[in-house]
Design a protein around this motif. Structure first.
Motif, mmCIF file in Angstrom:
data_model
loop_
_atom_site.group_PDB
_atom_site.id
_atom_site.type_symbol
_atom_site.label_atom_id
_atom_site.label_comp_id
_atom_site.label_asym_id
_atom_site.label_seq_id
_atom_site.Cartn_x
_atom_site.Cartn_y
_atom_site.Cartn_z
ATOM 1 N N VAL A 71 -44.766 -13.503 132.931
ATOM 2 C CA VAL A 71 -45.149 -14.585 132.019
ATOM 3 C C VAL A 71 -45.938 -15.663 132.760
ATOM 4 O O VAL A 71 -46.900 -16.239 132.233
ATOM 5 C CB VAL A 71 -43.891 -15.194 131.352
ATOM 6 N N GLU A 72 -45.561 -15.944 133.988
ATOM 7 C CA GLU A 72 -46.219 -16.976 134.792
ATOM 8 C C GLU A 72 -47.569 -16.520 135.356
ATOM 9 O O GLU A 72 -48.356 -17.329 135.829
ATOM 10 C CB GLU A 72 -45.315 -17.385 135.966
ATOM 11 N N SER A 73 -47.838 -15.217 135.307
ATOM 12 C CA SER A 73 -49.056 -14.678 135.924
ATOM 13 C C SER A 73 -50.303 -15.004 135.095
ATOM 14 O O SER A 73 -50.220 -15.657 134.049
ATOM 15 C CB SER A 73 -48.930 -13.167 136.108
ATOM 16 N N ASP A 74 -51.429 -14.511 135.539
ATOM 17 C CA ASP A 74 -52.713 -14.811 134.899
ATOM 18 C C ASP A 74 -52.906 -13.960 133.642
ATOM 19 O O ASP A 74 -53.689 -13.007 133.632
ATOM 20 C CB ASP A 74 -53.843 -14.567 135.897
ATOM 21 N N VAL A 75 -52.157 -14.300 132.588
ATOM 22 C CA VAL A 75 -52.293 -13.599 131.305
ATOM 23 C C VAL A 75 -52.600 -14.623 130.222
ATOM 24 O O VAL A 75 -52.311 -15.816 130.373
ATOM 25 C CB VAL A 75 -51.016 -12.795 130.937
ATOM 26 N N ASP A 76 -53.174 -14.152 129.138
ATOM 27 C CA ASP A 76 -53.546 -15.030 128.026
ATOM 28 C C ASP A 76 -52.569 -14.972 126.864
ATOM 29 O O ASP A 76 -52.406 -15.943 126.128
ATOM 30 C CB ASP A 76 -54.938 -14.638 127.499
ATOM 31 N N VAL A 77 -51.952 -13.797 126.672
ATOM 32 C CA VAL A 77 -51.054 -13.581 125.546
ATOM 33 C C VAL A 77 -49.785 -12.888 126.038
ATOM 34 O O VAL A 77 -49.854 -11.962 126.851
ATOM 35 C CB VAL A 77 -51.712 -12.708 124.449
ATOM 36 N N VAL A 78 -48.640 -13.331 125.537
ATOM 37 C CA VAL A 78 -47.362 -12.677 125.817
ATOM 38 C C VAL A 78 -46.865 -12.033 124.531
ATOM 39 O O VAL A 78 -46.692 -12.722 123.513
ATOM 40 C CB VAL A 78 -46.319 -13.675 126.356
ATOM 41 N N VAL A 79 -46.669 -10.719 124.572
ATOM 42 C CA VAL A 79 -46.115 -9.974 123.438
ATOM 43 C C VAL A 79 -44.663 -9.664 123.763
ATOM 44 O O VAL A 79 -44.381 -8.953 124.730
ATOM 45 C CB VAL A 79 -46.903 -8.673 123.180
ATOM 46 N N GLU A 80 -43.741 -10.209 122.980
ATOM 47 C CA GLU A 80 -42.309 -10.075 123.274
ATOM 48 C C GLU A 80 -41.637 -9.141 122.281
ATOM 49 O O GLU A 80 -41.612 -9.401 121.079
ATOM 50 C CB GLU A 80 -41.645 -11.449 123.241
ATOM 51 N N LEU A 81 -41.061 -8.046 122.810
ATOM 52 C CA LEU A 81 -40.394 -7.046 121.973
ATOM 53 C C LEU A 81 -39.024 -6.685 122.549
ATOM 54 O O LEU A 81 -38.540 -5.572 122.373
ATOM 55 C CB LEU A 81 -41.275 -5.796 121.869
ATOM 56 N N ILE A 82 -38.407 -7.635 123.249
ATOM 57 C CA ILE A 82 -37.091 -7.400 123.836
ATOM 58 C C ILE A 82 -35.981 -7.688 122.829
ATOM 59 O O ILE A 82 -35.030 -6.932 122.688
ATOM 60 C CB ILE A 82 -36.901 -8.278 125.096
ATOM 61 N N GLY A 83 -36.091 -8.802 122.125
ATOM 62 C CA GLY A 83 -35.060 -9.205 121.177
ATOM 63 C C GLY A 83 -34.015 -10.077 121.828
ATOM 64 O O GLY A 83 -33.987 -10.266 123.049
ATOM 65 N N GLY A 84 -33.123 -10.641 121.012
ATOM 66 C CA GLY A 84 -32.095 -11.529 121.524
ATOM 67 C C GLY A 84 -32.648 -12.919 121.791
ATOM 68 O O GLY A 84 -33.839 -13.182 121.620
ATOM 69 N N VAL A 85 -31.757 -13.803 122.225
ATOM 70 C CA VAL A 85 -32.144 -15.205 122.411
ATOM 71 C C VAL A 85 -32.364 -15.554 123.880
ATOM 72 O O VAL A 85 -33.431 -16.035 124.259
ATOM 73 C CB VAL A 85 -31.087 -16.136 121.773
ATOM 74 N N ASP A 86 -31.367 -15.339 124.701
ATOM 75 C CA ASP A 86 -31.496 -15.677 126.122
ATOM 76 C C ASP A 86 -31.585 -14.414 126.967
ATOM 77 O O ASP A 86 -30.854 -13.453 126.706
ATOM 78 C CB ASP A 86 -30.292 -16.519 126.566
ATOM 79 N N PRO A 87 -32.462 -14.391 127.965
ATOM 80 C CA PRO A 87 -33.341 -15.463 128.466
ATOM 81 C C PRO A 87 -34.725 -15.506 127.817
ATOM 82 O O PRO A 87 -35.600 -16.222 128.283
ATOM 83 C CB PRO A 87 -33.462 -15.109 129.949
ATOM 84 N N VAL A 88 -34.906 -14.733 126.728
ATOM 85 C CA VAL A 88 -36.226 -14.625 126.106
ATOM 86 C C VAL A 88 -36.761 -15.989 125.670
ATOM 87 O O VAL A 88 -37.956 -16.281 125.805
ATOM 88 C CB VAL A 88 -36.163 -13.657 124.900
ATOM 89 N N ARG A 89 -35.870 -16.814 125.149
ATOM 90 C CA ARG A 89 -36.288 -18.134 124.660
ATOM 91 C C ARG A 89 -37.029 -18.917 125.738
ATOM 92 O O ARG A 89 -38.102 -19.478 125.479
ATOM 93 C CB ARG A 89 -35.045 -18.890 124.198
#
Length: 435
Positions: A71-89
């Motif tokens: 997430v911290e790397s040189d990306v423009d978009v994060v696509v999240e498909l893990i589910g749940g609240v923590d640590p995803v939030r």
């Protein structure tokens, strides 16, 4: 590969289960097509998974078990498909605060923390898209956010959980009971090993919170949603519904409710209902989803399709990804949070509903009149009565007009204590009919 402005949209994919694998495949196989639609190449820059060694089918140089670093790397978009609240939030908040757009299918997170996520997006000008969070492949959230933005939506009611719809549809067609139908759903892969989130209504409640928030421009969380599951729905309930020309569905129901003083509030609830078989939602079978929307100008609208599965959900994810990529290329922004109405959420007890009540009563004169008096005492009006004699007992079915849910609940409790009532066989709410 390049475009006239030289931009490439770099994507971090968090999670690579059934849906994530499809997203990764389509990003690779349809790269040229997606680039044409987005206006720039859309490049998969990394995939975060728990166990990289368990994914030999994926490009190994893209795999990492450090989602935070990706997430911290040189990306423009994060696509999240893990589910749940923590640590995803925290990962998504970090992405949004750093100006990285987010595409997510995480209904549980959105149902509780969408306000926080939108605030983070607003602070940096990033986009937050989540079409896949409700009803899989069905284009539903974008119409609510954008196509109907100029209209006044009055009600959103639908089947948004495929597992429960499969179970209830099978009970209706076979006459089998809940437990054996759940076992069959598990065997066929329609129910998880632990089906609690589905059959107890948690999944549908999260989706109801998202739908109510978008439809009524009001912040609604999952904890605001009244929730009941389907585990108490019996074969006799299904049979009783059939006898009255109805079927049983688990519905998410979000509506504007006007009080006696004219003030509006929002009702959001999930529970089994009896629906007339003539209603558009009644014929939605198997694991399909459908949502019925009522609006002042547009009238009645129906959204129907596959509500889950790898390919259908990936379709919704990629639709969002193209939208946010296009915004980054052209310098645009997607819709912001719309919570300007700030309507209060009405408690379930004050929400107007209708009941179908089935009673086993003594077969003697005056019973119906005594039961009717209890309804009248609680100011609940009776719409229809059906009676059938059985030796020394009788079956009595009563359908009410609209009344506050608390009044209906109190009526049923009082009836259950009557000497002439042997048993309150079943109680279920009724939808889709005139009050």
């Amino acid at each position: 590969m390049s475009t006239v402005d030289g931009k490439t949209v770099r994507v971090a994919l968090l999670g690579c289960g059934t849906v994530g694998t499809e997203v990764a495949r389509l990003l690779t196989e349809q790269a040229d097509e997606l680039a044409a639609r987005a206006g720039a190449p859309v490049e998969l820059a990394g995939i975060a998974v728990r166990r990289p060694d368990k994914h030999p089918e994926l490009p190994q140089h893209l795999l990492t078990n450090d989602a935070a670093a990706l997430v911290e790397s040189d990306v423009d978009v994060v696509v999240e498909l893990i589910g749940g609240v923590d640590p995803v939030r925290e990962w998504l908040l970090t992405a949004l605060r750093k100006g990285k757009s987010v595409v997510t299918a995480n209904k549980a997170l959105l149902a509780e923390y969408s306000a926080e996520l939108f605030e983070a997006a607003d602070s940096s000008g990033a986009d937050l898209y989540f079409e896949a969070a409700v009803a899989g492949a069905i284009p539903l959230l974008r119409p609510l956010r954008e196509s109907l933005a100029g209209d006044r939506i009055t009600k959103v009611m639908g089947i948004v959980n495929g597992t429960t719809n499969f179970i209830l549809s099978a009970m209706d067609s076979t006459g089998a009971g809940y437990a054996e139908t759940l076992d069959e759903a598990s065997r066929l892969g329609y129910a998880e090993a632990d089906p609690t989130a589905d059959v107890d209504g948690y999944d549908a409640a999260s989706k109801a919170a998202i739908l109510a928030s978008l439809a009524f421009h009001t912040r609604v969380t999952a904890s605001d949603v009244h929730r009941e599951g389907i585990s108490n729905v019996s074969a006799s309930d299904i049979a009783a519904a059939k006898a009255l020309g109805r079927t049983v569905k688990l519905l998410s129901i979000c509506e504007r409710v006007e009080g006696e003083d004219g003030a509006e509030s929002v009702s959001a609830r999930v529970h089994p209902v009896m629906l007339p078989r003539t209603h558009p939602l009644a014929n939605v079978g198997g694991a399909y989803n459908a949502v019925f929307v009522e609006a002042d100008a547009a009238g009645s609208l129906m959204f129907y399709g596959q509500g889950a599965g790898g390919a259908p959900t990936a379709s919704a994810v990629l639709g969002d990804l193209v939208a946010v990529a296009r915004n980054r290329v052209l310098g645009g922004r997607g819709p912001r949070e719309s919570a300007h109405a700030q309507l209060p959420v009405r408690p379930m007890g004050r929400t107007p509903t209708r009941y179908h009540v089935s009673l086993d009563v003594a077969d003697k004169p005056g019973v119906l009149a005594q039961v009717a008096q209890v309804f009248a005492a609680h100011e609940v009006s009776i719409a229809a009565v059906r009676q059938r004699d059985r030796h020394d007992t009788a079956s009595l079915v009563i359908v009410t007009h609209l009344a506050p849910d608390a009044a209906l609940e109190a009526t049923v409790e009082a009836i259950g204590k009557m000497d002439v009532v042997n048993e309150v066989v079943s109680v279920m709410r009724v939808e889709g009919e005139d009050s």
